[in-house]
Design an enzyme around this catalytic site. Structure first.
Site, PDB file in Angstrom:
ATOM      1  N   GLU A   5       0.842  -1.193   0.000  1.00 16.55           N
ATOM      2  CA  GLU A   5       0.000   0.000   0.000  1.00 16.55           C
ATOM      3  C   GLU A   5       0.880   1.248   0.000  1.00 16.55           C
ATOM      4  O   GLU A   5       0.419   2.345   0.275  1.00 16.55           O
ATOM      5  CB  GLU A   5      -0.979   0.015   1.174  1.00 16.55           C
ATOM      6  CG  GLU A   5      -0.412  -0.018   2.559  1.00 16.55           C
ATOM      7  CD  GLU A   5      -1.502   0.050   3.617  1.00 16.55           C
ATOM      8  OE1 GLU A   5      -1.707   1.143   4.167  1.00 16.55           O
ATOM      9  OE2 GLU A   5      -2.156  -0.968   3.891  1.00 16.55           O
TER      10      GLU A   5
ATOM     11  N   CYS B 180      -2.876  -4.684   4.213  1.00 13.73           N
ATOM     12  CA  CYS B 180      -1.715  -5.465   4.652  1.00 13.73           C
ATOM     13  C   CYS B 180      -1.696  -6.913   4.192  1.00 13.73           C
ATOM     14  O   CYS B 180      -0.796  -7.663   4.575  1.00 13.73           O
ATOM     15  CB  CYS B 180      -1.621  -5.420   6.178  1.00 13.73           C
ATOM     16  SG  CYS B 180      -1.437  -3.762   6.844  1.00 13.73           S
TER      17      CYS B 180
ATOM     18  N   HIS C 248      -0.893 -11.863  11.093  1.00 13.40           N
ATOM     19  CA  HIS C 248      -0.614 -10.452  10.859  1.00 13.40           C
ATOM     20  C   HIS C 248      -0.413  -9.779  12.213  1.00 13.40           C
ATOM     21  O   HIS C 248      -1.039 -10.147  13.203  1.00 13.40           O
ATOM     22  CB  HIS C 248      -1.757  -9.787  10.090  1.00 13.40           C
ATOM     23  CG  HIS C 248      -1.487  -8.336   9.845  1.00 13.40           C
ATOM     24  ND1 HIS C 248      -0.339  -7.902   9.206  1.00 13.40           N
ATOM     25  CD2 HIS C 248      -2.186  -7.210  10.192  1.00 13.40           C
ATOM     26  CE1 HIS C 248      -0.345  -6.578   9.157  1.00 13.40           C
ATOM     27  NE2 HIS C 248      -1.446  -6.141   9.747  1.00 13.40           N
TER      28      HIS C 248
END
Length: 349
Positions: A82, A114, A238
């Site tokens: 991103e 992400c 994550h």
């Protein structure tokens, strides 16, 4: 599905770091409370000559070193981020040319907050398993930004990892047993065109966003594979901060021996699209034949990709063919807040 897996992997991190204390001092905040709340002690900072493209190229070259394949046999290059350097000019084309693939390659830049890197891995799995190509490369990388004084400033970091996916059994470092995804429209984090910094929903980024998707994808993956946490040697999730990662791991029933190698955020910060790929690379660096790895990414907006992976006996041959993630973590130089502002271009006239 034809058996596919990882034939090469590589990572890259900037050497610069800034401690949470340094940021907190600039804003008159309680550093210890912030470190305890986020489980983040310091983060990586890209130098003035580093961006998502340069990090992706370094990671890709290391992945090639471990794979031993001819880069001209790679049929696809996908870069998930991103923070692509250009709004209009693909990072994937830069990476493909830099690692000397053939011009006869399909390439694209991917975005899904992400989890763009793991989305790229899934795309590579599909292309290779279909027989369209022998090898495909996916990179997850970011040089994330947080507004000055915002909570994100303590975590938004830089780094990335690259994976070459192939289908020749004798070349596999690790094989994919399965993958599973869970996606909804959940506005927990966003940035509009021309805005310098993202906005986020604060506490809303937790239960209805991160935890809902990560836990749903994890449970869906285990149900699909008919497994439990006891079937896995390692896991990685994550990690927007260390607190969320640890909570997700413990809620699912994983123990410290399973989640420790995947957790990099306390020493690195949140590398966004690079977070899970980097955590997985560190696990692979410490793996042995037969180890089973459980992987779940997360991207705001929102979605999660899960993977069930088994390490092959080739892993011992390739680990030392490129610098390990742990070695990169140890190569660091601390900077103060003024230098950080300069390197990140946060002083605007």
């Amino acid at each position: 599905m034809k058996e596919v897996g990882i034939v090469g992997y590589g990572s890259d991190l900037p050497k610069y770091r800034i401690k949470a204390e340094e940021i907190a001092k600039a804003w008159g905040k309680d550093a210890e409370a912030i470190k305890k709340g986020l489980v983040v002690n310091e983060k990586s900072v890209p130098g003035p000559d580093e961006d998502s493209a340069t990090i992706a190229v370094q990671a890709a070259r290391r992945a090639l070193s471990r794979s031993g394949i001819n880069p001209k046999n790679i049929g696809a290059v996908y870069v998930g981020s991103e923070s692509h350097p250009y709004a209009v000019k693909p990072t994937s084309g830069i990476v493909a040319e830099a690692v000397c693939t053939s011009p006869e390659v399909t390439a694209a830049d991917l975005e899904f907050a992400c989890k763009a890197g793991t989305a790229g891995i899934q795309m590579c799995m599909g292309l290779v398993s279909s027989g369209m190509m022998d090898y495909a490369m996916a990179v997850g990388v970011d040089t994330a930004q947080g507004a000055p004084g915002d909570a994100l400033e303590y975590t938004a970091a830089a780094g990335g990892a690259a994976y070459i996916i192939g289908g020749k059994k004798e070349e596999l470092i690790a094989k994919f047993n399965g993958t599973y995804s869970y996606t909804t429209d959940t506005p927990d984090f966003w940035r509009r065109e021309h805005e310098h910094y993202p906005k986020h929903g604060g506490r809303f980024t937790g239960e209805p966003a991160y935890f809902r998707h990560v836990l749903s994808a994890a449970k869906g993956m285990m149900e699909k594979m008919d497994t439990t946490t006891k079937d896995y040697d390692y896991c990685v999730f994550h990690q927007p901060n260390g607190k969320f990662y640890l909570s997700a791991a413990k809620q699912l029933g994983f123990n410290e021996n399973q989640y420790r190698y995947g957790l990099l955020t306390p020493y690195l910060g949140n590398t966004y699209s690079g977070a899970v790929p980097l955590g997985l690379s560190n696990i692979l660096d410490h793996s042995k034949t037969g180890d089973r790895i459980f992987v779940v990414s997360y991207g705001s907006g929102a979605g999660s990709d899960a993977f069930d992976i088994t390490v092959t006996d080739r892993i011992s041959e390739v680990i030392n063919k490129a610098v390990t993630t742990e070695e990169l973590l140890s190569r660091k130089k601390y900077i103060d807040y003024a230098v950080y502002l300069k390197y990140r271009g946060k002083i605007r006239m």
